[in-house]
Design a protein around this motif. Structure first.
Motif, PDB file in Angstrom:
ATOM      1  N   THR A 111       3.829  39.184  27.582  1.00 53.76           N
ATOM      2  CA  THR A 111       4.332  40.244  28.463  1.00 53.76           C
ATOM      3  C   THR A 111       4.929  41.382  27.641  1.00 53.76           C
ATOM      4  OG1 THR A 111       4.730  38.708  30.286  1.00 53.76           O
ATOM      5  CG2 THR A 111       5.967  40.781  30.322  1.00 53.76           C
ATOM      6  N   LYS A 122       2.107  43.242  26.142  1.00 48.70           N
ATOM      7  CA  LYS A 122       1.427  44.028  27.184  1.00 48.70           C
ATOM      8  C   LYS A 122       2.214  45.300  27.488  1.00 48.70           C
ATOM      9  CE  LYS A 122      -0.139  42.060  30.952  1.00 48.70           C
ATOM     10  NZ  LYS A 122      -0.324  41.135  32.097  1.00 48.70           N
ATOM     11  N   ASN A 123       3.547  45.177  27.562  1.00 51.43           N
ATOM     12  CA  ASN A 123       4.395  46.346  27.829  1.00 51.43           C
ATOM     13  C   ASN A 123       4.252  47.402  26.747  1.00 51.43           C
ATOM     14  OD1 ASN A 123       5.309  45.200  30.210  1.00 51.43           O
ATOM     15  ND2 ASN A 123       7.185  44.394  29.296  1.00 51.43           N
ATOM     16  N   LYS A 124       3.947  46.975  25.534  1.00 45.79           N
ATOM     17  CA  LYS A 124       3.739  47.903  24.419  1.00 45.79           C
ATOM     18  C   LYS A 124       2.284  48.345  24.327  1.00 45.79           C
ATOM     19  CE  LYS A 124       7.585  46.549  21.529  1.00 45.79           C
ATOM     20  NZ  LYS A 124       8.227  47.837  21.597  1.00 45.79           N
ATOM     21  N   LYS A 125       1.472  47.848  25.288  1.00 46.67           N
ATOM     22  CA  LYS A 125       0.053  48.185  25.367  1.00 46.67           C
ATOM     23  C   LYS A 125      -0.736  47.748  24.132  1.00 46.67           C
ATOM     24  CE  LYS A 125       0.773  51.919  28.686  1.00 46.67           C
ATOM     25  NZ  LYS A 125       1.425  51.019  29.585  1.00 46.67           N
ATOM     26  N   LEU A 126      -0.317  46.624  23.541  1.00 44.32           N
ATOM     27  CA  LEU A 126      -0.999  46.091  22.362  1.00 44.32           C
ATOM     28  C   LEU A 126      -1.983  44.982  22.722  1.00 44.32           C
ATOM     29  CD1 LEU A 126       2.055  46.045  19.936  1.00 44.32           C
ATOM     30  CD2 LEU A 126       0.157  47.685  19.986  1.00 44.32           C
ATOM     31  N   ALA A 173      -3.987  43.062  26.346  1.00 44.06           N
ATOM     32  CA  ALA A 173      -4.281  43.118  27.776  1.00 44.06           C
ATOM     33  C   ALA A 173      -4.685  41.717  28.207  1.00 44.06           C
ATOM     34  CB  ALA A 173      -5.414  44.106  28.050  1.00 44.06           C
ATOM     35  N   THR A 207      -5.822  45.239  22.714  1.00 41.56           N
ATOM     36  CA  THR A 207      -6.292  46.526  23.219  1.00 41.56           C
ATOM     37  C   THR A 207      -6.758  47.356  22.023  1.00 41.56           C
ATOM     38  OG1 THR A 207      -4.116  47.527  22.963  1.00 41.56           O
ATOM     39  CG2 THR A 207      -4.603  46.498  25.121  1.00 41.56           C
ATOM     40  N   ASP A 208      -7.271  48.547  22.290  1.00 41.60           N
ATOM     41  CA  ASP A 208      -7.648  49.436  21.186  1.00 41.60           C
ATOM     42  C   ASP A 208      -6.435  49.743  20.314  1.00 41.60           C
ATOM     43  OD1 ASP A 208     -10.287  49.459  21.980  1.00 41.60           O
ATOM     44  OD2 ASP A 208     -10.138  51.365  23.073  1.00 41.60           O
ATOM     45  N   SER A 209      -5.263  49.941  20.947  1.00 39.12           N
ATOM     46  CA  SER A 209      -4.028  50.177  20.186  1.00 39.12           C
ATOM     47  C   SER A 209      -3.669  48.952  19.358  1.00 39.12           C
ATOM     48  CB  SER A 209      -2.864  50.510  21.114  1.00 39.12           C
ATOM     49  OG  SER A 209      -3.106  51.710  21.800  1.00 39.12           O
TER      50      SER A 209
END
Length: 169
Positions: free
Chosen positions: A76, A79-83, A85, A101-103
């Protein structure tokens, strides 16, 4: 010799925690020195996802050897850091698959050289101090021993034996 060294196994957990915290602090400082926004606590997830396109939270928790709730909390946060998904598994709608993720993939590319440098630096440190050379094998042996032995029961047995001995004196 300091207090912790004098206390032997009574302070074993405290010494390991202090050593771990010092090590992780140094690793985090290395990331900062390189301008990389990465926390050492993310390493197991990033490493496993660098080796697998996706893993379920259950698979991550089992491989990292942490509880499912702890793994969910870690995911979680990522996910919040968008690292990372998550997506529902097509075979089993109850399973959540985690992937970078891409990031996250871009961050992984930044940290890979740091991981290689950590390995090299630690190999050099350990090689320079003979007392350290057996550290990882010793930790592995102790982990295996803890898996096969119930330490709490062993302590209780020792206490019972001591109480019986004192009762006969």
């Amino acid at each position: 010799m300091n207090l912790y060294q004098n206390l032997g196994y009574l302070a074993f957990g405290s010494r390991l925690r202090r050593l771990s915290e010092a090590f992780l602090s140094e690793i985090n400082r290395a990331y900062q020195n390189e301008g990389i926004d990465f926390d050492a606590s993310w390493f197991p997830v990033f490493y496993l996802l660098s080796q697998n396109e996706s893993l379920s939270i259950k698979e991550l928790s089992e491989q990292i050897e942490i509880s499912h709730p702890a793994a969910s909390q870690l995911i979680t946060g990522l996910k919040n850091k968008k690292l990372v998904a998550t997506a529902t598994c097509t075979d089993d709608g109850r399973r959540q698959l985690v992937q970078l993720t891409d990031s996250g993939k871009a961050l992984l590319a930044q940290v890979l050289p740091v991981w290689a440098a950590v390995r090299e630096a630690m190999d050099e440190l350990v090689a320079s101090e003979p007392g350290c050379r057996q550290l990882l094998p010793a930790i592995t042996s102790l982990e295996n021993t803890f898996r096969s032995t119930n330490l709490a029961n062993k302590i209780t047995e020792k206490l019972s034996a001591t109480l019986k001995t004192e009762a006969y004196e």
